[in-house]
Design a protein around this motif. Structure first.
Motif, PDB file in Angstrom:
ATOM      1  N   LEU A 168      19.897  15.302  51.769  1.00 54.23           N
ATOM      2  CA  LEU A 168      20.831  14.912  52.824  1.00 54.23           C
ATOM      3  C   LEU A 168      22.255  15.386  52.565  1.00 54.23           C
ATOM      4  O   LEU A 168      23.003  15.645  53.516  1.00 54.23           O
ATOM      5  N   LYS A 169      22.660  15.503  51.306  1.00 48.96           N
ATOM      6  CA  LYS A 169      24.055  15.877  51.045  1.00 48.96           C
ATOM      7  C   LYS A 169      24.333  17.336  51.388  1.00 48.96           C
ATOM      8  O   LYS A 169      25.488  17.757  51.364  1.00 48.96           O
ATOM      9  N   LYS A 170      23.296  18.102  51.753  1.00 53.46           N
ATOM     10  CA  LYS A 170      23.479  19.476  52.198  1.00 53.46           C
ATOM     11  C   LYS A 170      23.732  19.555  53.702  1.00 53.46           C
ATOM     12  O   LYS A 170      24.027  20.633  54.222  1.00 53.46           O
ATOM     13  N   GLU A 171      23.603  18.403  54.386  1.00 53.85           N
ATOM     14  CA  GLU A 171      23.785  18.399  55.840  1.00 53.85           C
ATOM     15  C   GLU A 171      25.247  18.647  56.219  1.00 53.85           C
ATOM     16  O   GLU A 171      26.169  18.351  55.444  1.00 53.85           O
ATOM     17  N   ALA A 172      25.434  19.154  57.431  1.00 48.77           N
ATOM     18  CA  ALA A 172      26.776  19.518  57.891  1.00 48.77           C
ATOM     19  C   ALA A 172      27.694  18.305  58.012  1.00 48.77           C
ATOM     20  O   ALA A 172      28.899  18.399  57.742  1.00 48.77           O
ATOM     21  N   TYR A 173      27.142  17.148  58.412  1.00 47.17           N
ATOM     22  CA  TYR A 173      28.006  15.988  58.599  1.00 47.17           C
ATOM     23  C   TYR A 173      28.555  15.473  57.264  1.00 47.17           C
ATOM     24  O   TYR A 173      29.612  14.841  57.225  1.00 47.17           O
ATOM     25  N   ILE A 174      27.864  15.738  56.153  1.00 45.55           N
ATOM     26  CA  ILE A 174      28.387  15.369  54.840  1.00 45.55           C
ATOM     27  C   ILE A 174      29.567  16.275  54.477  1.00 45.55           C
ATOM     28  O   ILE A 174      30.602  15.815  53.973  1.00 45.55           O
ATOM     29  N   ASP A 175      29.414  17.587  54.761  1.00 37.94           N
ATOM     30  CA  ASP A 175      30.540  18.510  54.530  1.00 37.94           C
ATOM     31  C   ASP A 175      31.747  18.109  55.368  1.00 37.94           C
ATOM     32  O   ASP A 175      32.894  18.173  54.898  1.00 37.94           O
ATOM     33  N   ALA A 176      31.481  17.691  56.596  1.00 33.52           N
ATOM     34  CA  ALA A 176      32.579  17.271  57.465  1.00 33.52           C
ATOM     35  C   ALA A 176      33.282  16.032  56.906  1.00 33.52           C
ATOM     36  O   ALA A 176      34.517  15.933  56.924  1.00 33.52           O
ATOM     37  N   ALA A 177      32.483  15.072  56.397  1.00 34.65           N
ATOM     38  CA  ALA A 177      33.072  13.860  55.831  1.00 34.65           C
ATOM     39  C   ALA A 177      33.917  14.179  54.600  1.00 34.65           C
ATOM     40  O   ALA A 177      34.996  13.605  54.399  1.00 34.65           O
ATOM     41  N   VAL A 178      33.420  15.115  53.781  1.00 37.47           N
ATOM     42  CA  VAL A 178      34.177  15.512  52.587  1.00 37.47           C
ATOM     43  C   VAL A 178      35.495  16.172  52.987  1.00 37.47           C
ATOM     44  O   VAL A 178      36.561  15.888  52.431  1.00 37.47           O
ATOM     45  N   ASN A 179      35.437  17.071  53.970  1.00 34.51           N
ATOM     46  CA  ASN A 179      36.641  17.773  54.423  1.00 34.51           C
ATOM     47  C   ASN A 179      37.663  16.830  55.060  1.00 34.51           C
ATOM     48  O   ASN A 179      38.871  17.101  55.029  1.00 34.51           O
ATOM     49  N   LEU A 180      37.174  15.726  55.634  1.00 36.42           N
ATOM     50  CA  LEU A 180      38.072  14.751  56.237  1.00 36.42           C
ATOM     51  C   LEU A 180      38.655  13.790  55.208  1.00 36.42           C
ATOM     52  O   LEU A 180      39.435  12.898  55.552  1.00 36.42           O
ATOM     53  N   GLY A 181      38.263  13.958  53.948  1.00 36.20           N
ATOM     54  CA  GLY A 181      38.836  13.137  52.882  1.00 36.20           C
ATOM     55  C   GLY A 181      38.118  11.836  52.627  1.00 36.20           C
ATOM     56  O   GLY A 181      38.682  10.931  51.990  1.00 36.20           O
ATOM     57  N   ALA A 182      36.854  11.706  53.095  1.00 34.34           N
ATOM     58  CA  ALA A 182      36.107  10.470  52.852  1.00 34.34           C
ATOM     59  C   ALA A 182      35.832  10.309  51.362  1.00 34.34           C
ATOM     60  O   ALA A 182      35.570  11.282  50.650  1.00 34.34           O
ATOM     61  N   SER A 183      35.890   9.078  50.883  1.00 40.29           N
ATOM     62  CA  SER A 183      35.645   8.808  49.466  1.00 40.29           C
ATOM     63  C   SER A 183      34.162   8.928  49.156  1.00 40.29           C
ATOM     64  O   SER A 183      33.298   8.878  50.050  1.00 40.29           O
ATOM     65  N   ASP A 184      33.861   9.094  47.867  1.00 36.74           N
ATOM     66  CA  ASP A 184      32.460   9.161  47.454  1.00 36.74           C
ATOM     67  C   ASP A 184      31.720   7.880  47.811  1.00 36.74           C
ATOM     68  O   ASP A 184      30.557   7.921  48.233  1.00 36.74           O
ATOM     69  N   PHE A 185      32.377   6.744  47.635  1.00 38.89           N
ATOM     70  CA  PHE A 185      31.753   5.459  47.979  1.00 38.89           C
ATOM     71  C   PHE A 185      31.405   5.412  49.461  1.00 38.89           C
ATOM     72  O   PHE A 185      30.306   4.982  49.839  1.00 38.89           O
ATOM     73  N   HIS A 186      32.320   5.878  50.314  1.00 39.75           N
ATOM     74  CA  HIS A 186      32.075   5.877  51.762  1.00 39.75           C
ATOM     75  C   HIS A 186      30.913   6.805  52.120  1.00 39.75           C
ATOM     76  O   HIS A 186      30.051   6.443  52.934  1.00 39.75           O
ATOM     77  N   ILE A 187      30.886   7.971  51.536  1.00 38.64           N
ATOM     78  CA  ILE A 187      29.822   8.934  51.835  1.00 38.64           C
ATOM     79  C   ILE A 187      28.460   8.388  51.398  1.00 38.64           C
ATOM     80  O   ILE A 187      27.468   8.494  52.124  1.00 38.64           O
ATOM     81  N   LEU A 188      28.429   7.798  50.203  1.00 41.78           N
ATOM     82  CA  LEU A 188      27.160   7.286  49.681  1.00 41.78           C
ATOM     83  C   LEU A 188      26.621   6.141  50.534  1.00 41.78           C
ATOM     84  O   LEU A 188      25.458   6.165  50.952  1.00 41.78           O
ATOM     85  N   PHE A 189      27.455   5.139  50.798  1.00 35.98           N
ATOM     86  CA  PHE A 189      26.969   3.912  51.420  1.00 35.98           C
ATOM     87  C   PHE A 189      27.095   3.900  52.941  1.00 35.98           C
ATOM     88  O   PHE A 189      26.486   3.049  53.595  1.00 35.98           O
ATOM     89  N   ARG A 190      27.856   4.833  53.495  1.00 32.23           N
ATOM     90  CA  ARG A 190      27.972   4.891  54.963  1.00 32.23           C
ATOM     91  C   ARG A 190      27.085   5.973  55.563  1.00 32.23           C
ATOM     92  O   ARG A 190      26.586   5.825  56.682  1.00 32.23           O
ATOM     93  N   HIS A 191      26.850   7.060  54.825  1.00 34.18           N
ATOM     94  CA  HIS A 191      26.110   8.184  55.389  1.00 34.18           C
ATOM     95  C   HIS A 191      24.786   8.466  54.675  1.00 34.18           C
ATOM     96  O   HIS A 191      23.749   8.594  55.335  1.00 34.18           O
TER      97      HIS A 191
END
Length: 284
Positions: A168-191
């Motif tokens: 899942l971390k290869k998906e485009a929406y994860i790249d978008a979240a990273v580029n928007l400055g989302a924290s690792d905690f947010h990415i893990l538990f929200r996405h």
């Protein structure tokens, strides 16, 4: 993200006669376990020597054991024991496996290598062997069985979650979240974890059936619920001495274990089919 969520909303459990029957059986079993003290016709530990080893009858639908205890009442209360131990142990394994698998799959590196080496070492042993060793250390009883079963199945959920997170971390929406400055905690538990949860829950249902067998095995060896608390495995163990005198004492708990595991596997397989988007797309 939108595509994954929209697919999840279209999930439909394949409707078939075996699936419906299995689902109704599981519901009936859970309700019986929750209401066990109320619906059991007799107290599970009430002894009556006058009717010991009595064959199934209207008074005792599943007969009685060597102490004159009602087998049906002990089956119902034993369902409460077996289900509570199995569900609690598998639930602990799922929660712990989700966290460990997510950390390993998302961060990788040294943390991933260390944790997965430990997980692989535990996975190289059969679950029953791990459970027996842990019960020997922790001690016999329900708490020891819960801990043993939970650790025995931890590797399965950790590896499954790790695999899902890596994909899942290869998906485009994860790249978008990273580029928007989302924290690792947010990415893990929200996405990541919410989208990795479905296959883990299906695996948990299938593992619950295996855990019931494992709990019954430990109970058969006298390592589970201690007398007079009934469990299906302990009932089968005590019934071995009565096999040719009162065979229903061992056959009926064995059938309860078998039917429960079969029902859980049928519903679990139906859930797996409902998650197979590619096959469903071809059929549509």
């Amino acid at each position: 993200m939108t595509t994954i969520v929209s697919e999840s909303r279209r999930l439909r459990l394949p409707v078939s006669v075996p699936t419906v029957i299995a689902g109704l059986f599981i519901v009936l079993l859970v309700v019986s376990a929750v209401l066990a003290p109320t619906i059991a016709p007799y107290a599970y530990d009430a002894q009556n020597i006058e009717v010991m080893n009595e064959a199934p009858s209207l008074a005792h639908f599943f007969g009685t054991d060597e102490f004159g205890r009602d087998v049906l009442s002990r089956i119902i209360v034993g369902a409460q024991t077996s289900l509570s131990v199995s569900v609690t142990a598998v639930g602990f394994s799922v929660l712990t496996g989700l966290v460990l698998g997510a950390v390993c799959g998302y961060f990788g590196g040294l943390v991933d290598r260390i944790l997965m080496t430990v997980i692989d070492l535990t996975w190289s042993f059969p679950e029953i062997l791990i459970a027996l060793m842990l019960v020997a250390v922790v001690g016999a009883g329900l708490h020891g069985v819960i801990i043993a079963v939970a650790i025995a199945y931890l590797a399965q959920f950790t590896r499954l979650t790790r695999t899902q997170v890596i994909q899942l971390k290869k998906e485009a929406y994860i790249d978008a979240a990273v580029n928007l400055g989302a924290s690792d905690f947010h990415i893990l538990f929200r996405h990541l974890l919410p989208n990795a949860l479905a296959p883990v829950l299906v695996a948990a249902m299938l593992a619950t059936g295996d855990a019931i067998i494992l709990e019954a095995t430990l109970g058969f060896f006298g390592l589970g619920a201690q007398p007079p608390t009934p469990s299906w495995g302990a009932m089968m163990s005590s019934g071995t001495a009565q096999l040719f005198i009162a065979p229903w004492v061992i056959i009926i708990p064995g059938c309860a274990v078998a039917l429960t595991v079969i029902a859980l596997n049928i519903v679990g397989d139906a859930l797996i089919d409902s998650l197979d988007f590619r096959n469903r797309a071809r059929e549509g």
